[in-house]
Design a protein around this motif. Structure first.
Motif, PDB file in Angstrom:
ATOM      1  N   TYR A  36       4.144  71.502 120.635  1.00 35.16           N
ATOM      2  CA  TYR A  36       5.590  71.395 120.725  1.00 35.16           C
ATOM      3  C   TYR A  36       6.092  70.361 119.721  1.00 35.16           C
ATOM      4  N   GLN A  38       9.409  67.788 119.201  1.00 39.60           N
ATOM      5  CA  GLN A  38      10.585  67.212 119.833  1.00 39.60           C
ATOM      6  C   GLN A  38      11.301  66.305 118.848  1.00 39.60           C
ATOM      7  N   LYS A  42      16.450  65.456 121.589  1.00 42.70           N
ATOM      8  CA  LYS A  42      16.499  66.887 121.889  1.00 42.70           C
ATOM      9  C   LYS A  42      15.379  67.295 122.850  1.00 42.70           C
ATOM     10  N   ALA A  43      15.515  68.489 123.385  1.00 40.02           N
ATOM     11  CA  ALA A  43      14.448  69.044 124.204  1.00 40.02           C
ATOM     12  C   ALA A  43      13.294  69.497 123.307  1.00 40.02           C
ATOM     13  N   PRO A  44      12.097  69.538 123.839  1.00 38.89           N
ATOM     14  CA  PRO A  44      10.965  70.050 123.058  1.00 38.89           C
ATOM     15  C   PRO A  44      11.168  71.510 122.671  1.00 38.89           C
TER      16      PRO A  44
END
Lengths: 107, 116
Positions: A36, A38, A42-44
């Motif tokens: 992921y 990130q 912010k969101a992943p």
């Protein structure tokens, strides 16, 4: 529980460079490994799953490798927008633990 | 467009309770496993729990077992996390995420602060 260890914890690179982030599992997880990205605040965002499969819409300069206990995320031709923290996560068995993260700074 | 919108976070005293909600749209909610992932301030990601499509299977990280309950309402396209006996170390942004063993869409997160 399976522990995930990433290295390095942080790195700095320039636009156009190639970087590799490593992730090691405390026991074999076959290819049950996700990556992921990130960005700050912010969101992943899912980049790669089952170690090597690129998520739809993710640029091809991101690639993943490995199996068993050792995995890599490679980013070629670095862009300014690649500045972010990168996490590996295993999906072998619950709990699906994450690595501690690798912060990538673009100079 | 897939959207996940969390709500319900806030300030709560140690030992208190909160119920988080996540409303899903843009996809067939009922056929996906769903998960909660949290992130303490300045720290990394921690998988918290997930729930099967029909709610029949649920899994938790040890640190929240017997304190948190994940649930869902497929009619309302909603995911929930009931958090009881909250502790200081539960302070985090809680993300709702689609998926069982990978998380391909995430909400924007809701902040839970446990403090006296």
């Amino acid at each position: 529980d399976i522990q995930m260890t990433q290295s390095p914890s942080s790195l700095s690179a320039s636009v156009g460079d190639t970087v590799t982030i490593a992730c090691r599992a405390s026991q074999s997880i076959s290819t049950f490994l996700n990556w992921y990205q990130q960005s700050a605040g912010k969101a992943p965002k899912l980049l790669i799953y089952v170690a090597t499969t690129l998520q739809s819409g993710v640029p091809s300069r991101f690639s993943g490798g490995g199996s068993g206990t050792d995995f890599t995320l490679t980013i070629t031709s670095l862009q300014p927008e690649d500045s972010a923290t990168y996490y590996c996560q295993h999906s072998h068995s619950t709990p699906y633990t994450f690595g501690q993260g690798t912060k990538l700074e673009i100079k | 467009e897939v959207q996940l919108v969390e709500s319900g976070g806030g300030l709560v005293q140690p030992g208190g309770s909160l119920r988080l909600s996540c409303i899903a749209s843009g996809f067939n909610f009922s056929i996906y496993w769903m998960s909660w992932v949290r992130q303490a301030p300045g720290k990394g990601l921690e998988w918290v729990a997930n729930i099967k499509r029909d709610g029949g299977e649920k899994y938790y990280v040890d640190s929240v077992k017997d304190r948190f309950i994940i649930s869902r309402d497929n009619v309302k396209n909603s995911l929930y996390l009931q958090m009881d006996s909250l502790r200081d170390d539960d302070t985090a942004v809680y993300y709702c995420a689609r998926g069982w063993w990978l998380h391909d869409f995430w909400g924007q997160g809701t902040l839970v602060t446990v403090s006296s």
